[in-house]
Design a protein around this motif. Structure first.
Motif, short mmCIF file in Angstrom:
data_model
loop_
_atom_site.label_atom_id
_atom_site.label_comp_id
_atom_site.label_asym_id
_atom_site.label_seq_id
_atom_site.Cartn_x
_atom_site.Cartn_y
_atom_site.Cartn_z
N ALA A 19 15.14 -18.47 29.37
CA ALA A 19 15.49 -17.32 28.53
C ALA A 19 16.00 -17.81 27.19
O ALA A 19 16.51 -18.93 27.07
N ARG A 20 15.89 -16.97 26.17
CA ARG A 20 16.62 -17.21 24.93
C ARG A 20 17.93 -16.44 25.05
O ARG A 20 17.94 -15.30 25.51
N LEU A 21 19.02 -17.07 24.67
CA LEU A 21 20.33 -16.43 24.82
C LEU A 21 20.92 -16.14 23.45
O LEU A 21 20.98 -17.02 22.60
N ALA A 22 21.36 -14.89 23.26
CA ALA A 22 22.19 -14.56 22.09
C ALA A 22 23.62 -14.52 22.62
O ALA A 22 24.06 -13.52 23.16
N CYS A 23 24.32 -15.65 22.50
CA CYS A 23 25.63 -15.78 23.18
C CYS A 23 26.72 -14.95 22.51
O CYS A 23 27.66 -14.53 23.16
N MET A 24 26.61 -14.72 21.19
CA MET A 24 27.54 -13.86 20.45
C MET A 24 28.98 -14.37 20.44
O MET A 24 29.91 -13.61 20.22
N PRO A 75 24.60 -10.16 25.71
CA PRO A 75 25.61 -9.52 26.56
C PRO A 75 25.21 -8.05 26.76
O PRO A 75 24.59 -7.45 25.88
N GLY A 76 25.54 -7.46 27.89
CA GLY A 76 25.34 -6.03 28.07
C GLY A 76 25.98 -5.30 26.90
O GLY A 76 27.03 -5.69 26.41
N LEU A 77 25.33 -4.22 26.44
CA LEU A 77 25.85 -3.54 25.25
C LEU A 77 27.08 -2.70 25.62
O LEU A 77 27.23 -2.25 26.76
N ILE A 78 27.94 -2.51 24.63
CA ILE A 78 29.20 -1.80 24.82
C ILE A 78 29.26 -0.66 23.80
O ILE A 78 29.22 -0.92 22.59
N ALA A 366 37.45 -4.02 20.51
CA ALA A 366 37.91 -2.66 20.22
C ALA A 366 38.44 -1.98 21.49
O ALA A 366 39.22 -1.04 21.40
N LEU A 367 38.00 -2.45 22.65
CA LEU A 367 38.49 -1.89 23.92
C LEU A 367 39.56 -2.78 24.55
O LEU A 367 40.06 -2.48 25.64
N GLY A 368 39.91 -3.87 23.89
CA GLY A 368 40.88 -4.80 24.46
C GLY A 368 40.35 -5.50 25.70
O GLY A 368 41.10 -5.94 26.56
N MET A 369 39.02 -5.62 25.79
CA MET A 369 38.40 -6.18 26.99
C MET A 369 37.70 -7.51 26.72
O MET A 369 36.84 -7.94 27.48
N GLN A 370 38.11 -8.18 25.64
CA GLN A 370 37.38 -9.37 25.23
C GLN A 370 37.49 -10.54 26.20
O GLN A 370 36.70 -11.47 26.15
N ARG A 371 38.49 -10.50 27.07
CA ARG A 371 38.56 -11.58 28.07
C ARG A 371 37.47 -11.45 29.13
O ARG A 371 37.09 -12.43 29.77
N ASP A 372 36.97 -10.24 29.33
CA ASP A 372 36.04 -9.98 30.42
C ASP A 372 34.59 -9.74 30.00
O ASP A 372 33.68 -9.94 30.80
N ILE A 373 34.38 -9.23 28.81
CA ILE A 373 33.02 -8.84 28.40
C ILE A 373 32.80 -9.15 26.93
O ILE A 373 33.71 -9.53 26.21
N GLY A 374 31.55 -9.00 26.49
CA GLY A 374 31.24 -9.05 25.06
C GLY A 374 30.51 -10.28 24.59
O GLY A 374 29.93 -10.26 23.49
N THR A 375 30.55 -11.36 25.36
CA THR A 375 29.80 -12.57 25.00
C THR A 375 29.19 -13.17 26.27
O THR A 375 29.58 -12.79 27.39
N LEU A 376 28.26 -14.07 26.08
CA LEU A 376 27.71 -14.82 27.21
C LEU A 376 28.49 -16.13 27.32
O LEU A 376 28.20 -17.10 26.62
N GLU A 377 29.51 -16.13 28.15
CA GLU A 377 30.38 -17.30 28.30
C GLU A 377 30.85 -17.39 29.74
O GLU A 377 31.12 -16.34 30.35
#
Ligand code: NIG
Ligand code: FE
Length: 412
Positions: A19-24, A75-78, A366-377
């Motif tokens: 796959a190509r990954l957009a890790c963000m 990453p899944g969109l938010i 913006a949801l304070g959820m950056q530890r759990d979602i938003g990037t491929l890590e």
């Protein structure tokens, strides 16, 4: 290589490869593209995301392998700002506006938010769900894996509760994470039409503490505007939120420079949203507070506004920018986050990388959820969107076309 769960069952291990990954990932160049990548998932979380050559070894017996045939994974969109739960529609007001009546005029004569309040108060939780699920499904079909949903069309305890309960129920009916936001300070309810402060007493002293104690409130929002509440009034609600340990966000400076960005920043808001009329001191305040600017091009487009948010200032001062649908019946009947990205680029001048970050990493912040979602890590939830696109820019460039191949939520 498979790990055991506490119950002794082997933890499901899956790898998406080729796959190509957009890790963000923040700080990486552009979208952090990896040309030939793989994502290893154990249970609900990402164990590895990177170049396929660095994939931790594992026997074929313990691991399910999925060949992505070169597709792009983001990453899944938010969607970090929606009023998805509501009853009815306002197509008639749309026609009024096409004849030249303004949104503010409609609001001041008892239409606008209050017309949706009447419809929403009359609806049961089941009816709210029946009306809202098709909107949710449209978003999920485009790869959305987390959604924020606001109350604010109830404006009295029972109806606000029904909205938030319906929002929570969405997360049980579909594979999606729902973040609930209490927007009791959205408009002055008809019963206390001449008493904005009195209505806020009810919001701050009764509704917010009660609904928070029922576990229905993940964050608190308000509408700071001449046709709604002043910064001082919003500050009262935010003080109660702070006392309850709940983070805040704000509809700020949408139609006028009304001090919204500054009051949001003063309360360390997770986000300040709209911002069409925010000035440089407001932007500086957001930057200092680490507040994310949530840009809502659907509302800007639908209301045919002329004054875009100060994107260049937001960039210069390092304010993170998210993009959301603002899905609501009055100003943005939009159920396509991809179209919102296209509008953010064409109307506000965001780059493709900013748009993609706006629907992933910055939306998570913006949801304070950056530890759990938003990037491929490694460590984050395995929320993925797999796309049939050759160039990542296609996700922003197309209008009304859905190139989603598969959507993975929590590893499934
Ligand atoms: O985000 N600005 C206030 N709230 C919504 C509109 C609500 C409505 O008109 O129903 C918004 O634009
Ligand atoms: Fe909104």
């Amino acid at each position: 290589m498979s790990t055991d769960t506490p119950s002794g069952e082997p933890l499901q291990e899956r790898v998406w490869r080729n796959a190509r990954l957009a890790c963000m990932v923040r700080g990486a160049a552009d979208i952090g593209l990896i040309a030939r990548g793989a994502i290893l998932v154990r249970g609900e979380r990402i164990a590895f995301a990177g170049d396929e050559r660095d994939l931790p070894p594992g026997g074929p017996a313990s691991r399910e392998s999925i060949d992505c045939e070169g597709r792009l994974i983001t990453p899944g969109l938010i969607d970090c700002h929606t009023h998805l739960i509501h009853a009815g529609h306002r197509a008639h007001e749309f026609e009024q506006r096409l004849r030249g009546v303004s949104y503010q005029e409609i609001a001041e004569t008892g239409g606008g938010i209050l017309s949706t309040v009447r419809a929403t108060r009359a609806a049961t939780t089941a009816q709210l769900l029946t009306e809202s699920l098709p909107r949710l499904d449209a978003l999920l079909a485009e790869g959305v894996t987390t959604i924020e949903v606001k109350s604010g069309y109830g404006l009295e305890l029972g109806a606000e509760r029904r909205m938030l309960e319906a929002a929570r129920e969405l997360g049980r009916l579909r594979p999606v994470q729902v973040h609930t936001t209490f927007l009791g300070a959205h408009a002055v309810p008809p019963e206390t039409a001449n008493d904005a402060d009195g209505s806020l007493d009810e919001v701050a002293r009764n509704m917010l503490p009660t609904l928070a104690s029922e576990g229905l409130v993940d964050s608190v929002d308000g509408f700071c505007e001449r046709i709604a509440f002043s910064p001082a009034q919003i500050a009262r609600v935010f003080a109660v939120a702070a006392a309850l340990g709940i983070r805040v966000r704000l509809h700020a400076d949408q139609f006028s420079n009304s001090g919204g960005a500054r009051v949001a920043a003063a309360h360390a808001a997770l986000s300040a949203d709209h911002l069409e009329f925010t000035d440089e001191p407001g932007v500086v305040a957001l930057a200092r507070a680490g507040t994310v600017a949530v840009l809502l091009p659907g509302a800007f487009y639908f209301l045919r506004e002329r004054n875009p948010p100060p994107v260049e200032l937001l960039r210069r001062h390092g304010v993170g920018m998210a993009v959301a649908t603002d899905c609501n019946p009055g100003t943005s009947p939009l159920t396509s986050l991809l179209l919102a990205l296209n509008m953010a680029a064409t109307q506000f001048g965001l780059t493709v990388a900013e748009c993609l970050a706006g629907a992933t990493r910055e939306a998570a912040r913006a949801l304070g959820m950056q530890r759990d979602i938003g990037t491929l890590e490694a460590g984050k939830y395995a929320d993925l969107a797999i796309w049939n696109v050759e160039d990542p820019a296609e996700l922003v460039y197309r209008m009304g076309f859905n190139p989603l191949h598969a959507r993975i939520w929590r590893g499934r």
